[in-house]
Write a protein that holds these residues in place. Sequence first.
Motif, mmCIF file in Angstrom:
data_model
loop_
_atom_site.group_PDB
_atom_site.id
_atom_site.type_symbol
_atom_site.label_atom_id
_atom_site.label_comp_id
_atom_site.label_asym_id
_atom_site.label_seq_id
_atom_site.Cartn_x
_atom_site.Cartn_y
_atom_site.Cartn_z
ATOM 1 N N GLN A 1 10.300 23.204 -6.643
ATOM 2 C CA GLN A 1 10.334 24.393 -5.604
ATOM 3 C C GLN A 1 11.273 24.307 -4.202
ATOM 4 O OE1 GLN A 1 6.398 24.317 -3.237
ATOM 5 N NE2 GLN A 1 5.184 25.037 -4.928
ATOM 6 N N ARG A 2 11.745 23.523 -4.245
ATOM 7 C CA ARG A 2 13.270 23.472 -3.214
ATOM 8 C C ARG A 2 13.894 23.628 -4.027
ATOM 9 N NH1 ARG A 2 12.340 16.837 -0.490
ATOM 10 N NH2 ARG A 2 10.872 18.036 0.902
ATOM 11 N N LYS A 3 14.098 22.896 -5.295
ATOM 12 C CA LYS A 3 15.815 23.553 -5.681
ATOM 13 C C LYS A 3 15.306 25.295 -6.618
ATOM 14 C CE LYS A 3 15.871 18.952 -8.704
ATOM 15 N NZ LYS A 3 15.972 19.178 -9.598
ATOM 16 N N ASP B 1 1.175 -1.106 -0.081
ATOM 17 C CA ASP B 1 0.315 0.093 -0.536
ATOM 18 C C ASP B 1 1.209 1.279 -0.081
ATOM 19 O OD1 ASP B 1 -2.096 -1.869 0.253
ATOM 20 O OD2 ASP B 1 -2.794 -1.781 2.096
ATOM 21 N N ALA B 2 1.734 0.872 0.527
ATOM 22 C CA ALA B 2 2.646 2.563 0.838
ATOM 23 C C ALA B 2 3.519 3.044 -0.567
ATOM 24 C CB ALA B 2 3.494 2.335 2.179
ATOM 25 N N SER B 3 4.096 1.885 -1.452
ATOM 26 C CA SER B 3 4.780 1.775 -2.595
ATOM 27 C C SER B 3 3.567 2.240 -3.675
ATOM 28 C CB SER B 3 5.395 -0.012 -3.477
ATOM 29 O OG SER B 3 5.415 0.361 -4.342
ATOM 30 N N ARG B 4 2.049 1.342 -3.329
ATOM 31 C CA ARG B 4 1.310 2.682 -4.383
ATOM 32 C C ARG B 4 1.310 3.972 -3.692
ATOM 33 N NH1 ARG B 4 -1.724 -2.904 -2.632
ATOM 34 N NH2 ARG B 4 -0.952 -4.026 -4.151
ATOM 35 N N LEU B 5 1.530 4.218 -2.451
ATOM 36 C CA LEU B 5 0.639 5.575 -2.565
ATOM 37 C C LEU B 5 1.613 6.380 -2.888
ATOM 38 C CD1 LEU B 5 -1.176 8.054 -0.733
ATOM 39 C CD2 LEU B 5 -0.708 7.485 1.499
ATOM 40 N N LEU B 6 3.080 6.318 -2.602
ATOM 41 C CA LEU B 6 4.058 6.616 -3.325
ATOM 42 C C LEU B 6 3.887 6.944 -4.711
ATOM 43 C CD1 LEU B 6 6.565 7.903 -2.020
ATOM 44 C CD2 LEU B 6 7.996 5.709 -2.594
ATOM 45 N N ALA B 7 3.745 6.092 -4.958
ATOM 46 C CA ALA B 7 3.739 6.293 -6.803
ATOM 47 C C ALA B 7 2.495 7.421 -7.604
ATOM 48 C CB ALA B 7 3.639 4.729 -7.491
ATOM 49 N N SER B 8 1.835 7.191 -6.106
ATOM 50 C CA SER B 8 0.494 7.788 -6.766
ATOM 51 C C SER B 8 0.665 9.791 -6.627
ATOM 52 C CB SER B 8 -1.273 7.871 -5.931
ATOM 53 O OG SER B 8 -0.104 7.686 -4.976
ATOM 54 N N LEU B 9 1.452 9.633 -5.945
ATOM 55 C CA LEU B 9 2.015 11.051 -5.574
ATOM 56 C C LEU B 9 3.460 11.444 -6.516
ATOM 57 C CD1 LEU B 9 1.740 10.421 -1.682
ATOM 58 C CD2 LEU B 9 0.456 11.533 -2.625
ATOM 59 N N SER B 10 3.618 11.134 -7.296
ATOM 60 C CA SER B 10 4.738 11.341 -7.917
ATOM 61 C C SER B 10 4.563 12.858 -8.587
ATOM 62 C CB SER B 10 5.092 10.197 -9.490
ATOM 63 O OG SER B 10 4.161 10.158 -10.340
ATOM 64 N N THR B 11 3.484 12.752 -9.041
ATOM 65 C CA THR B 11 3.239 15.066 -9.501
ATOM 66 C C THR B 11 3.503 15.659 -8.272
ATOM 67 O OG1 THR B 11 1.791 13.684 -11.433
ATOM 68 C CG2 THR B 11 1.859 16.412 -11.407
ATOM 69 N N VAL B 12 2.625 15.379 -7.164
ATOM 70 C CA VAL B 12 3.239 15.805 -6.097
ATOM 71 C C VAL B 12 4.502 16.183 -6.144
ATOM 72 C CG1 VAL B 12 2.569 17.075 -3.231
ATOM 73 C CG2 VAL B 12 1.106 15.706 -5.479
ATOM 74 N N ARG B 13 4.939 15.007 -5.933
ATOM 75 C CA ARG B 13 6.807 15.198 -5.321
ATOM 76 C C ARG B 13 7.354 16.269 -6.199
ATOM 77 N NH1 ARG B 13 7.263 8.949 -5.288
ATOM 78 N NH2 ARG B 13 9.481 9.339 -4.593
ATOM 79 N N LYS B 14 7.394 15.681 -7.663
ATOM 80 C CA LYS B 14 8.532 16.207 -8.906
ATOM 81 C C LYS B 14 8.326 17.948 -8.543
ATOM 82 C CE LYS B 14 8.590 16.471 -13.379
ATOM 83 N NZ LYS B 14 8.499 16.138 -14.958
ATOM 84 N N VAL B 15 6.818 18.630 -8.319
ATOM 85 C CA VAL B 15 6.711 19.723 -8.445
ATOM 86 C C VAL B 15 7.066 20.415 -7.100
ATOM 87 C CG1 VAL B 15 4.907 21.075 -6.940
ATOM 88 C CG2 VAL B 15 4.393 19.881 -9.519
ATOM 89 N N ILE B 16 7.020 19.739 -5.456
ATOM 90 C CA ILE B 16 7.815 20.271 -4.455
ATOM 91 C C ILE B 16 9.502 20.300 -4.561
ATOM 92 C CG2 ILE B 16 8.591 19.650 -1.850
ATOM 93 C CD1 ILE B 16 5.902 17.790 -1.925
#
Length: 560
Positions: free
Chosen positions: A548-550, A530-545
């Motif tokens: 922003q950090r960069k 479940d953790a693996s699937r949830l992390l994969a589903s957040l890929s777009t949000v993670r990319k935006v963050i």
Amino acid sequence: MNGEVEGPEHDCPSPARAFWNTPELVAIALKDAERGTLAACTQVSKIPSDCAIDGLYRSCSGLIRVLNLICHLKFEDDEDDDGPLELSEPITPGHWDRFRYYSHRIRELWVHPIFDHALSDFEDQLREISLSIPQGETLLPMLRTLRWEAEDAVTPRVIEFLLHEGLKEASISLPGADAAITLKHISRRSPRLERLHLKLDEDDDYEGYNLTESCSSCLTAVQSLTLLQSLAVPTEFVTRELVLFLASKPGLANLQLASHALDSSPPHPAIPREDLDDRVREPFAEMHTLSITTSRLLDMPRCLIEGPRLMSLHIELDKMDHIGRALPLICNSCRMLKEFSMIISPVLRELYWEDGFWEIDMLRPLLTMRTLEVLIIEHPIPPELGNQDMESIARSFPELRHFEFCVQAKGWLPFKCPTLKCLTSFARHCRKLTSLGVYLNARDVIPIPLHRVEQCAFSGSLEVLEVFCGLINDHEPVVDFLASIMPSKARLEVSEYSVRLRPAVGEMSAFEPMVYMDEGEKRRYDKWLDASRLLASLSTVRKVIEQQRKAIRRGKKIRI
């Protein structure tokens, strides 16, 4: 062209016509084509058809497929599709004339029960086929690679009819009783082998097995194979005489004296043969990969691990108390190692509860090998290491690219165990990491303060974090923690076995199948999924963050 579909070269401009009339270019174009495409190309003109047939028959999965090209096979009982097979008609010279059209195209053959289980009662027919082979001919004259994992599906005696002088690679798994005679056939019929991997069947009862004769046949075969570059033999066949002979054997690059090995490629080009001949040769001068058990390592000449080009070493522990002698020996002898793995011997995994856990004191000799780029240590029981111990490991290997530590462990939890926090140590000290796997206790998740996230985040090189069934309660806080420190492209994988380990012969499978997990371990396994699937589903949000950090690091203002 009568009876044929017009080929692609018809009505083409001259350059295109020249292309379709050049077999070498057509072969390149069809090299990676799917079987359906190749089958369609067999219906056009001669050159594309020949190249397509070459592609269809270059690699054959199953001896049945080859035998069907000689003579159609049918079931003895028409109503039993799983019953024994028989020849549909007696073999004649005409059958062999027709078979030659295909036999010269077959370069690789894989014999396996998945494809060949119907041949288990086919021995009399196989004998008839072998006796009818035209004199002076070989069954598959262009065969270059043979993978034999037939178990009980096909008698090992058939191997004799597949061996010939042109064979380059042979990976063979067979009963111990057939090892000696098979090795004798190999040395006589295939003297130009460059790769020989031999394995004894795991469920063999060793009835009629003469170890002395097998060891002698193994030594004789290796001595006769002058072009050998890669050798894998059962640890039972390893003798001092064999090791001393191999020490001076030119060209030997890969030596496997255990059941598994690291999946490694040569880190550097081989030394030119003329350069080696012009100077005094060192023992194992060209060997870059070695796999061995601790029992053999401690009994054999030390020169076995002192080769000047040894870059990759895989160790299988026969007993946990071997570590105190084996690790110091390795660290003092192997100064050029880039890749190192250590697992408990599969034969003894059922007894692992009688041995101790991994502790930091057991690992201290290894921490001096700061040039390691790949480090894999596996044990069925979780390690007794805390986060500070894991930080010591991370600090010791700044060049690390791939790290696995007891990823597939399960069972009773020791007094101390790595938590999610230990990942930040590897993020800070191992900036070249592409793959990381650790047994984790993820029950209590402590979020990283926002002002420290940048200091605790992995570099952009990280691609995968591997887990199995470590302790976990709620997967959502775990995902929040991982998303804050992992690059957006990195994924979480639930892995049953190490992707970097491979058996000497055969396909890799989990040491202990999923059915042996208790209910609690299965629940934790599902939570990690479940953790693996949830992390994969957040890929777009993670990319935006991540973007922003960069931007913040570059001093730009961000509008949120």
